[in-house]
Design a protein around this motif. Structure first.
Motif, mmCIF file in Angstrom:
data_model
loop_
_atom_site.group_PDB
_atom_site.id
_atom_site.type_symbol
_atom_site.label_atom_id
_atom_site.label_comp_id
_atom_site.label_asym_id
_atom_site.label_seq_id
_atom_site.Cartn_x
_atom_site.Cartn_y
_atom_site.Cartn_z
ATOM 1 N N ARG A 1 -5.887 -5.448 8.598
ATOM 2 C CA ARG A 1 -6.133 -6.825 9.017
ATOM 3 C C ARG A 1 -5.545 -7.832 8.028
ATOM 4 O O ARG A 1 -5.244 -8.960 8.377
ATOM 5 C CB ARG A 1 -7.645 -7.068 9.159
ATOM 6 C CG ARG A 1 -8.273 -6.320 10.321
ATOM 7 C CD ARG A 1 -9.762 -6.606 10.403
ATOM 8 N NE ARG A 1 -10.474 -6.114 9.218
ATOM 9 C CZ ARG A 1 -11.773 -6.293 9.003
ATOM 10 N NH1 ARG A 1 -12.499 -6.993 9.870
ATOM 11 N NH2 ARG A 1 -12.354 -5.800 7.925
ATOM 12 N N THR A 2 -5.390 -7.421 6.772
ATOM 13 C CA THR A 2 -4.856 -8.319 5.760
ATOM 14 C C THR A 2 -3.755 -7.609 4.982
ATOM 15 O O THR A 2 -3.737 -6.366 4.907
ATOM 16 C CB THR A 2 -5.964 -8.757 4.777
ATOM 17 O OG1 THR A 2 -6.548 -7.586 4.184
ATOM 18 C CG2 THR A 2 -7.025 -9.567 5.494
ATOM 19 N N PRO A 3 -2.821 -8.356 4.381
ATOM 20 C CA PRO A 3 -1.739 -7.730 3.616
ATOM 21 C C PRO A 3 -2.248 -7.181 2.287
ATOM 22 O O PRO A 3 -3.348 -7.515 1.838
ATOM 23 C CB PRO A 3 -0.763 -8.887 3.400
ATOM 24 C CG PRO A 3 -1.621 -10.120 3.425
ATOM 25 C CD PRO A 3 -2.689 -9.835 4.435
ATOM 26 N N GLY A 4 -1.427 -6.343 1.677
ATOM 27 C CA GLY A 4 -1.729 -5.845 0.344
ATOM 28 C C GLY A 4 -2.717 -4.704 0.325
ATOM 29 O O GLY A 4 -3.019 -4.074 1.342
ATOM 30 N N LEU A 5 -3.231 -4.443 -0.872
ATOM 31 C CA LEU A 5 -4.221 -3.384 -1.050
ATOM 32 C C LEU A 5 -5.601 -3.875 -0.633
ATOM 33 O O LEU A 5 -5.914 -5.063 -0.716
ATOM 34 C CB LEU A 5 -4.266 -2.935 -2.512
ATOM 35 C CG LEU A 5 -3.016 -2.307 -3.117
ATOM 36 C CD1 LEU A 5 -3.317 -1.816 -4.530
ATOM 37 C CD2 LEU A 5 -2.479 -1.181 -2.271
ATOM 38 N N ARG A 6 -6.440 -2.937 -0.220
ATOM 39 C CA ARG A 6 -7.846 -3.255 0.029
ATOM 40 C C ARG A 6 -8.588 -3.268 -1.303
ATOM 41 O O ARG A 6 -8.150 -2.681 -2.298
ATOM 42 C CB ARG A 6 -8.464 -2.215 0.967
ATOM 43 C CG ARG A 6 -7.829 -2.150 2.357
ATOM 44 C CD ARG A 6 -8.633 -1.215 3.251
ATOM 45 N NE ARG A 6 -8.109 -1.194 4.625
ATOM 46 C CZ ARG A 6 -7.390 -0.199 5.132
ATOM 47 N NH1 ARG A 6 -7.125 0.866 4.384
ATOM 48 N NH2 ARG A 6 -6.957 -0.264 6.378
ATOM 49 N N ARG A 7 -9.757 -3.889 -1.291
ATOM 50 C CA ARG A 7 -10.553 -3.937 -2.510
ATOM 51 C C ARG A 7 -10.905 -2.543 -3.004
ATOM 52 O O ARG A 7 -10.836 -2.254 -4.202
ATOM 53 C CB ARG A 7 -11.833 -4.744 -2.263
ATOM 54 C CG ARG A 7 -11.626 -6.247 -2.146
ATOM 55 C CD ARG A 7 -12.896 -6.928 -1.700
ATOM 56 N NE ARG A 7 -12.780 -8.371 -1.706
ATOM 57 C CZ ARG A 7 -13.666 -9.184 -1.162
ATOM 58 N NH1 ARG A 7 -14.749 -8.694 -0.559
ATOM 59 N NH2 ARG A 7 -13.495 -10.491 -1.210
ATOM 60 N N GLU A 8 -11.296 -1.677 -2.074
ATOM 61 C CA GLU A 8 -11.686 -0.333 -2.498
ATOM 62 C C GLU A 8 -10.504 0.457 -3.061
ATOM 63 O O GLU A 8 -10.691 1.360 -3.885
ATOM 64 C CB GLU A 8 -12.334 0.434 -1.335
ATOM 65 C CG GLU A 8 -11.473 0.565 -0.089
ATOM 66 C CD GLU A 8 -11.723 -0.542 0.914
ATOM 67 O OE1 GLU A 8 -11.508 -0.303 2.115
ATOM 68 O OE2 GLU A 8 -12.157 -1.648 0.494
ATOM 69 N N PRO B 1 0.819 -1.226 0.000
ATOM 70 C CA PRO B 1 0.000 0.000 0.000
ATOM 71 C C PRO B 1 0.848 1.269 0.000
ATOM 72 O O PRO B 1 0.500 2.253 -0.666
ATOM 73 C CB PRO B 1 -0.823 -0.128 1.284
ATOM 74 C CG PRO B 1 -0.827 -1.584 1.603
ATOM 75 C CD PRO B 1 0.480 -2.118 1.119
ATOM 76 N N ALA B 2 1.944 1.257 0.754
ATOM 77 C CA ALA B 2 2.778 2.450 0.855
ATOM 78 C C ALA B 2 3.342 2.851 -0.503
ATOM 79 O O ALA B 2 3.527 4.038 -0.787
ATOM 80 C CB ALA B 2 3.910 2.209 1.851
ATOM 81 N N ALA B 3 3.615 1.854 -1.368
ATOM 82 C CA ALA B 3 4.181 2.153 -2.689
ATOM 83 C C ALA B 3 3.203 2.913 -3.565
ATOM 84 O O ALA B 3 3.609 3.575 -4.525
ATOM 85 C CB ALA B 3 4.605 0.852 -3.373
ATOM 86 N N PHE B 4 1.919 2.846 -3.230
ATOM 87 C CA PHE B 4 0.901 3.531 -4.019
ATOM 88 C C PHE B 4 0.324 4.744 -3.297
ATOM 89 O O PHE B 4 -0.673 5.318 -3.739
ATOM 90 C CB PHE B 4 -0.229 2.549 -4.360
ATOM 91 C CG PHE B 4 0.214 1.386 -5.202
ATOM 92 C CD1 PHE B 4 0.315 1.512 -6.571
ATOM 93 C CD2 PHE B 4 0.555 0.178 -4.615
ATOM 94 C CE1 PHE B 4 0.731 0.443 -7.349
ATOM 95 C CE2 PHE B 4 0.967 -0.897 -5.382
ATOM 96 C CZ PHE B 4 1.067 -0.765 -6.752
ATOM 97 N N GLY B 5 0.949 5.119 -2.194
ATOM 98 C CA GLY B 5 0.517 6.299 -1.472
ATOM 99 C C GLY B 5 -0.661 6.096 -0.558
ATOM 100 O O GLY B 5 -1.258 7.079 -0.088
ATOM 101 N N PHE B 6 -1.025 4.851 -0.272
ATOM 102 C CA PHE B 6 -2.117 4.584 0.650
ATOM 103 C C PHE B 6 -1.569 4.454 2.072
ATOM 104 O O PHE B 6 -0.472 3.934 2.282
ATOM 105 C CB PHE B 6 -2.847 3.286 0.275
ATOM 106 C CG PHE B 6 -3.600 3.361 -1.029
ATOM 107 C CD1 PHE B 6 -4.673 4.234 -1.175
ATOM 108 C CD2 PHE B 6 -3.237 2.560 -2.103
ATOM 109 C CE1 PHE B 6 -5.368 4.306 -2.360
ATOM 110 C CE2 PHE B 6 -3.922 2.623 -3.294
ATOM 111 C CZ PHE B 6 -4.996 3.502 -3.435
ATOM 112 N N PRO B 7 -2.306 4.946 3.068
ATOM 113 C CA PRO B 7 -1.836 4.820 4.451
ATOM 114 C C PRO B 7 -1.750 3.353 4.867
ATOM 115 O O PRO B 7 -2.622 2.547 4.517
ATOM 116 C CB PRO B 7 -2.898 5.574 5.258
ATOM 117 C CG PRO B 7 -4.126 5.555 4.389
ATOM 118 C CD PRO B 7 -3.631 5.598 2.980
ATOM 119 N N VAL B 8 -0.696 3.020 5.580
ATOM 120 C CA VAL B 8 -0.513 1.634 6.009
ATOM 121 C C VAL B 8 -1.352 1.347 7.239
ATOM 122 O O VAL B 8 -2.225 0.487 7.241
ATOM 123 C CB VAL B 8 0.982 1.346 6.261
ATOM 124 C CG1 VAL B 8 1.162 -0.082 6.750
ATOM 125 C CG2 VAL B 8 1.792 1.590 4.991
ATOM 126 N N GLY B 9 -1.120 2.116 8.321
ATOM 127 C CA GLY B 9 -1.934 1.988 9.531
ATOM 128 C C GLY B 9 -2.065 0.552 10.013
ATOM 129 O O GLY B 9 -1.174 -0.271 9.865
#
Length: 294
Positions: free
Chosen positions: A47-54, A36-44
């Motif tokens: 509960r699961t690895p990777g990107l969220r569906r949304e 997620p961090a590589a795409f500018g999304f907050p890590v925080g």
């Protein structure tokens, strides 16, 4: 309620869904591998690895509900446009994108032609290992981008030509030497034009060959007539007979091969048809200096 082997029916259905929803399983697998961090999304706290569906939906410019349905195997087949957006969002490679289309639509995506800049050293070594068999690599627009010593000696010394002139169509219709070497030039020319047309269309390079076709139509009325016929051929395999200026009549059995992972390239190998042809080619190759490949 249980099934015939005593497994609870609800659990059995969930297993059936997972094993049949290959598209959703593949999408989820690719999604959870991304950072997620590589795409500018907050890590925080996730509960699961990777990107969220949304987040995948946001990057794909589609609704989160629609993407969720795709992963769950609901909502019917996606369009090619949606799959292309998701492939970009998930940073899929060409082979991964093709697999996505096969799962989602049952067919590969439309070909995206990419002009080649050459071949790998490994592929060149493969050509060079064929000592008495002329062999070359050509693009979908029939530009010769690699060849071996036997090809330079028997067919054309491509290294002596400017890169822009290393085109089989230009040689067939513009070189008196190449024309005179053919036993039946008219048949060869018709076959070459039909195979060229099919290769360009298969590789999605129709617009890329438009300038070459226009040039050849102005250069050669014979090419213009053959092009208007709209014939198509498969290069495949066959026998080529040549009148070589030094060797005299020779016969070559040719086969064309796709280069795996490179839809823009084909390898053509010409094997001597007889042991006598092989010895003639061997004597010519060893007697000539190593040709330039610049």
């Amino acid at each position: 309620m249980t099934n015939r082997i005593g497994m609870p029916q609800e659990r059995d259905n969930r297993h059936h869904d997972r094993t049949n929803n290959l598209l959703g399983t593949y999408l989820k697998d690719r999604r959870i591998r991304l950072d997620p961090a590589a795409f500018g999304f907050p890590v925080g706290r996730r509960r699961t690895p990777g990107l969220r569906r949304e987040e995948v939906a946001q990057r794909s410019n589609i609704s989160a509900t629609w993407y969720t349905w795709l992963e769950q195997g609901r909502g019917g087949a996606p369009s090619a446009d949606v799959l292309n957006r998701i492939a970009g969002a998930l940073m899929l490679t060409d082979v991964e994108r093709e697999h996505l289309f096969l799962l989602g639509l049952g067919r590969p995506p439309e070909v995206r032609y990419k002009a080649t800049e050459g071949v790998t050293p490994r592929l060149q070594r493969l050509l060079d290992a064929l000592e008495v068999s002329p062999a070359l690599i050509r693009t979908a627009t029939w530009d010769v981008v690699a060849w071996n010593r036997a090809a330079a000696a028997v067919l054309t010394d491509y290294g002596a030509l400017p890169p822009g002139q290393r085109n089989i169509l230009r040689l067939i219709f513009g070189s008196p030497r190449v024309r005179d070497a053919q036993y039946d030039w008219e048949t060869v020319a018709r076959f070459v034009v039909g195979s060229f047309r099919a290769d360009a269309a298969r590789a999605g390079a129709v617009s890329e060959v438009a300038e070459l076709v226009d040039e050849l139509c102005k250069l050669s009325p014979e090419f213009a007539s053959l092009w208007r016929d709209n014939d198509v051929n498969v290069h495949g395999e066959g026998v080529k007979r040549l009148r070589h200026p030094l060797l005299g009549p020779i016969a070559l059995e040719y086969s064309a091969f796709a280069v795996d992972g490179r839809p823009d390239l084909s390898m053509v190998v010409y094997n001597p048809a007889t042991s006598g042809d092989a010895e003639l080619i061997r004597s010519l190759v060893v007697s000539q200096p190593v040709p330039s490949k610049d």
